[in-house]
Scaffold this active site. Structure first.
Site, PDB file in Angstrom:
ATOM      1  N   ASP A  85      44.062  34.963  43.165  1.00 54.42           N
ATOM      2  CA  ASP A  85      42.853  35.799  43.203  1.00 54.42           C
ATOM      3  C   ASP A  85      41.727  35.018  42.520  1.00 54.42           C
ATOM      4  OD1 ASP A  85      41.031  37.884  43.320  1.00 54.42           O
ATOM      5  OD2 ASP A  85      42.439  39.406  42.608  1.00 54.42           O
ATOM      6  N   ASP A  96      34.668  37.516  45.777  1.00 59.84           N
ATOM      7  CA  ASP A  96      35.979  37.908  45.249  1.00 59.84           C
ATOM      8  C   ASP A  96      36.956  37.828  46.417  1.00 59.84           C
ATOM      9  OD1 ASP A  96      38.126  39.090  43.951  1.00 59.84           O
ATOM     10  OD2 ASP A  96      37.075  40.931  43.420  1.00 59.84           O
ATOM     11  N   HIS A 156      36.790  47.507  45.906  1.00 63.48           N
ATOM     12  CA  HIS A 156      35.724  47.989  45.020  1.00 63.48           C
ATOM     13  C   HIS A 156      34.365  47.475  45.449  1.00 63.48           C
ATOM     14  CE1 HIS A 156      36.141  43.907  43.269  1.00 63.48           C
ATOM     15  NE2 HIS A 156      37.417  44.097  43.539  1.00 63.48           N
ATOM     16  N   HIS A 164      33.270  45.536  39.276  1.00 64.65           N
ATOM     17  CA  HIS A 164      33.655  46.813  39.883  1.00 64.65           C
ATOM     18  C   HIS A 164      32.466  47.751  39.786  1.00 64.65           C
ATOM     19  CE1 HIS A 164      37.708  45.172  39.171  1.00 64.65           C
ATOM     20  NE2 HIS A 164      38.001  45.815  40.269  1.00 64.65           N
ATOM     21  N   GLU A 189      40.811  44.879  49.336  1.00 65.37           N
ATOM     22  CA  GLU A 189      42.008  44.143  48.926  1.00 65.37           C
ATOM     23  C   GLU A 189      43.285  44.958  49.104  1.00 65.37           C
ATOM     24  OE1 GLU A 189      42.027  42.917  44.780  1.00 65.37           O
ATOM     25  OE2 GLU A 189      40.353  44.218  44.321  1.00 65.37           O
ATOM     26  N   GLU A 282      42.442  39.536  50.202  1.00 73.54           N
ATOM     27  CA  GLU A 282      41.135  40.111  49.826  1.00 73.54           C
ATOM     28  C   GLU A 282      39.977  39.288  50.365  1.00 73.54           C
ATOM     29  OE1 GLU A 282      40.345  40.063  45.583  1.00 73.54           O
ATOM     30  OE2 GLU A 282      38.881  41.677  45.763  1.00 73.54           O
TER      31      GLU A 282
HETATM   32 CO    CO Z   1      38.738  42.308  43.793  1.00 75.59          CO
END
Ligand code: CO
Length: 297
Positions: A85, A96, A156, A164, A189, A282
């Site tokens: 990640d 992200d 998010h 977030h 994700e 993601e």
């Molecule tokens: Co994320």
């Protein structure tokens, strides 16, 4: 969002994707985890961004929030399922993205479940869609392949220096009728597991985030808190980053004091509650008339 900001979001996405692909190739049995995450974080800097959070390489039943500690000697092992990640930011605009590296010969379907769920979600995503519809397709894609979505982890919204922000994108149909709108930036994700589909709090992670700014008395914290505020603002950071900058004694002491006073909070690792194996995929998506996946290869 103005044009300069939009450029930053697109650049952050591009760099995050490059760092992800670079990192994916480094994850091999026998590779030191610390080495891998530090190389990826260096890559982000070299490409002209900063890490939006410490690179994470959560293994097997750990769904998220694992990053190696300073001097940790853990290696990737044959058979591991590693979730990589990666986040990078440009002036606070964040990319992200995550993928799962399968170091075994089993679990190919589990990896496919989160990948396919993400692809199906991206096909649906547009301004005006209800977020439960996105959750529904993620959940049904994963269950149709024989696995469970993780229900208490969500995608998010993203904001400047906010990892977030606003909405949550569920991994199942949670009946939330909130609609996506033009200008939203979201990270989607899906997490798939052969466990029950819930995570719980595990060990402490060495990843922290600024919560409240308060007055502090001890000298180490008075030196380190302003640095945290300036360098990371409200984005997550790693203990090992501060150790590199300030040395182990100062950094460990200050982090302990700042945490005690609720100035910073430490994340927990997130293991699946039944110790099921977990896969994750993601991407970050900018909602426009034609949505843009900013973290595509
Ligand atoms: Co994320």
């Amino acid at each position: 969002m103005n044009e300069t900001e939009k450029k930053d979001w697109l650049k952050a996405g591009r760099i995050t994707a490059q760092a992800r692909e670079y990192g994916k190739a480094l994850i091999k049995p026998g590779a030191l985890m610390l080495d891998v995450v530090e190389k990826i974080e260096d890559k982000i800097h070299k490409l002209g961004a900063k890490p939006a959070f410490p690179v994470q390489v959560s293994i097997n039943e750990i769904a998220a929030h694992y990053t190696p500690q300073e001097q940790e000697q853990s290696e990737f092992r044959q058979g591991d399922l590693a979730k990589l990640d990666v986040g990078a930011h440009v002036n606070g605009a964040i990319g992200d993205t995550a993928l799962t590296v399968n170091l075994g010969t089993e679990n190919k379907e589990l990896v496919r479940a989160s990948e396919q769920a993400l692809q199906e979600a991206i096909k649906l995503i547009r301004a005006g869609i209800e977020i439960c519809e996105i959750g529904k397709v993620i959940g049904s894609t994963i269950t149709s392949l024989g696995f469970n979505p993780i229900k208490n982890l969500t995608g998010h919204g993203l904001g400047l220096y906010e990892q977030h922000a606003g909405i949550q994108i569920p991994n199942y149909n949670n009946k939330d009728n909130t609609k996506l709108k033009i200008g939203d930036i979201i990270a989607v994700e899906p997490f798939a597991t052969n466990g029950t589909g819930y995570i719980q709090d595990g060990k402490l992670s060495g990843i922290y985030k600024l919560e409240n700014i308060k007055t502090i008395r001890d000298n180490y914290s008075r030196e380190i808190l302003p640095y945290i505020i300036k360098e990371y603002k409200t984005l997550p950071f790693a203990k090992r980053w501060l150790i590199k900058k300030f040395g182990p004694v100062k950094a460990s002491f200050a982090l302990r004091m700042l945490k005690q006073q609720d100035i910073i909070a430490e994340y927990n690792q997130l293991p699946e509650s039944n110790r099921g194996l977990v896969s994750q995929s993601e991407h970050t998506i900018l909602i426009e008339n034609k949505p843009i996946v900013t973290t595509k290869e």
